[in-house]
Design an enzyme around this catalytic site. Structure first.
Site, mmCIF file in Angstrom:
data_model
loop_
_atom_site.group_PDB
_atom_site.id
_atom_site.type_symbol
_atom_site.label_atom_id
_atom_site.label_comp_id
_atom_site.label_asym_id
_atom_site.label_seq_id
_atom_site.Cartn_x
_atom_site.Cartn_y
_atom_site.Cartn_z
ATOM 1 N N GLY A 294 5.727 -4.152 0.766
ATOM 2 C CA GLY A 294 5.925 -4.392 1.573
ATOM 3 C C GLY A 294 6.920 -5.209 2.837
ATOM 4 O O GLY A 294 6.108 -5.737 3.841
ATOM 5 N N ALA A 295 7.463 -6.049 2.189
ATOM 6 C CA ALA A 295 7.446 -7.343 2.425
ATOM 7 C C ALA A 295 8.471 -7.338 4.194
ATOM 8 O O ALA A 295 8.417 -8.336 4.364
ATOM 9 C CB ALA A 295 8.223 -8.682 1.589
ATOM 10 N N THR B 118 -0.040 -5.255 1.329
ATOM 11 C CA THR B 118 0.369 -5.357 3.002
ATOM 12 C C THR B 118 1.202 -3.775 3.198
ATOM 13 O O THR B 118 1.149 -3.471 4.120
ATOM 14 C CB THR B 118 1.261 -6.005 3.651
ATOM 15 O OG1 THR B 118 2.324 -6.240 3.011
ATOM 16 C CG2 THR B 118 0.855 -7.651 3.365
ATOM 17 N N ALA B 119 2.172 -3.264 2.452
ATOM 18 C CA ALA B 119 2.181 -1.883 2.296
ATOM 19 C C ALA B 119 2.132 -0.761 2.400
ATOM 20 O O ALA B 119 0.451 0.096 1.679
ATOM 21 C CB ALA B 119 3.938 -1.793 0.875
ATOM 22 N N SER B 120 1.273 -0.034 3.563
ATOM 23 C CA SER B 120 1.744 0.746 4.275
ATOM 24 C C SER B 120 1.747 1.404 5.150
ATOM 25 O O SER B 120 2.640 0.845 6.439
ATOM 26 C CB SER B 120 0.149 0.066 4.194
ATOM 27 O OG SER B 120 -1.088 2.190 4.184
ATOM 28 N N TYR C 28 -3.850 8.033 11.369
ATOM 29 C CA TYR C 28 -4.096 7.251 10.766
ATOM 30 C C TYR C 28 -5.273 6.350 10.054
ATOM 31 O O TYR C 28 -5.293 5.426 9.654
ATOM 32 C CB TYR C 28 -2.946 6.190 11.433
ATOM 33 C CG TYR C 28 -3.207 4.753 11.595
ATOM 34 C CD1 TYR C 28 -2.084 4.308 10.194
ATOM 35 C CD2 TYR C 28 -3.437 3.599 12.346
ATOM 36 C CE1 TYR C 28 -2.036 2.833 10.030
ATOM 37 C CE2 TYR C 28 -3.897 2.130 12.047
ATOM 38 C CZ TYR C 28 -2.791 1.893 10.768
ATOM 39 O OH TYR C 28 -2.629 0.529 10.275
ATOM 40 N N LYS D 225 -5.978 4.299 6.726
ATOM 41 C CA LYS D 225 -6.287 2.735 6.495
ATOM 42 C C LYS D 225 -8.010 3.321 5.933
ATOM 43 O O LYS D 225 -8.281 2.186 5.028
ATOM 44 C CB LYS D 225 -6.044 1.996 7.384
ATOM 45 C CG LYS D 225 -5.436 2.375 8.567
ATOM 46 C CD LYS D 225 -3.806 1.114 7.018
ATOM 47 C CE LYS D 225 -4.529 0.134 7.441
ATOM 48 N NZ LYS D 225 -3.097 -0.684 6.333
ATOM 49 N N SER E 266 3.445 -1.775 16.989
ATOM 50 C CA SER E 266 2.193 -2.237 18.043
ATOM 51 C C SER E 266 2.566 -3.195 19.057
ATOM 52 O O SER E 266 2.592 -2.960 19.998
ATOM 53 C CB SER E 266 0.961 -3.199 17.118
ATOM 54 O OG SER E 266 2.186 -3.640 16.188
#
Length: 301
Positions: free
Chosen positions: A12-13, A84-86, A163, A167, A205
């Protein structure tokens, strides 16, 4: 330059945190194999290809969280993997399809590939304080929270907190997988992340700050906790570079009031016309959402 000859993968760069992880890794001398959903989309790739060191030590790979074998080529030969991809969404119409399945299945797919790749020595997973704070009975303002706290999936479902549920389930799956397979895994649990954008699109965010400029209080909270994206990225890299790192690490900042946020923005950006409509609205604690409650807690490591 700490990376030396090491090769790492970042999933997920193109995302907010992942882009900064890639930037920091390149600056520290690592060779980075980065996965994106669409390598032909300039919005996903241009900011990565513009990073210092990218021409020599960055390679992009197409990968999809829902594709079982999608990450094999990118992870092959890597010393470590940053997963990190999510998906990050709070308003969804189909939580199972939009959040839960990609988060859980994606984590399983990446970890399965890491298990099959003998060169991978450590996996660093990006989670969230969303996987820490949703509990029954609810946490009180003076409760001390540490890395042993996990959100309760049944409470997430009952409150329709999709969400946090995604997670929590994804992290639970990761820890179960790591335990069953003897995998060296470190998990990072950051709070609201703000700071400079590398990608050309606005992420969730940072959009909170944009809402505040418009006089909105996105979660109807009096208090917030923020953490700088550069600190979060550094925490990920330190999780790789510190041999003794293990378990979970909450990444948090000081508690700030909505009024303080308003005044700070006015000081930094005096030309902004900040609407006061919601800034002075204070909810009773019984009505504060789980996100607002985060800011009331004291973190310890």
């Amino acid at each position: 330059m700490n990376g030396g000859e090491k090769v790492v993968c970042v999933t997920g760069a193109s995302g907010y945190v992942a882009s900064w992880i890639v930037k920091l890794l390149l600056l520290r001398g690592y060779t980075v194999r980065a996965t994106v959903l669409n390598p032909t989309d300039p919005a996903e790739t241009e900011h990565l290809l513009a990073l210092e060191g990218s021409e020599e030590r960055l390679k992009l790979f197409k990968a999809d969280l829902l594709d079982d074998c999608s990450f094999e080529q990118a992870i092959e030969g890597c010393d470590a993997v940053f997963h990190t991809a999510s998906p990050v969404q709070f308003i969804v119409t189909d939580p199972q399809t939009e959040l839960i399945v990609p988060a859980v299945k994606g984590t399983t797919n990446v970890l399965n590939t890491c298990k099959k790749t003998s060169s991978v020595k450590r996996v660093i997973v990006t989670s969230s304080t969303a996987a820490v704070l949703v509990r029954q009975p609810p946490l009180e303002p003076n409760d001390v929270v540490d890395e042993t706290f996990f959100s309760d999936p049944s409470v997430c479902m009952e409150r329709k907190l999709w969400y946090p549920l995604s997670k929590t389930l994804a992290e639970n799956v990761a820890w179960q997988f790591a335990k069953e397979n003897g995998m060296d895994m470190v998990v990072v649990n950051p709070e609201f992340i703000i700071g400079p954008l590398l990608q050309p699109t606005l992420n969730f965010s940072v959009e909170i700050i944009v809402d505040m400029v418009k006089g909105k209080n996105p979660f109807n909270c009096r208090y917030y906790r923020f953490v700088d994206v550069r600190d979060v990225a550094l925490a990920h890299v330190k999780a790789l570079e510190t041999p003794s790192a293990n378990g979970r690490y909450i990444i948090s900042g000081p508690s700030v009031t909505i009024s303080h946020i308003k005044e700070t923005m006015r000081e930094l950006f005096p030309d902004l016309c900040i609407d006061d409509t919601f800034f002075d609205f204070v909810l009773g604690m019984e009505k504060v959402s789980w996100m607002g409650s985060i800011a009331q807690y004291v973190w310890i490591k």
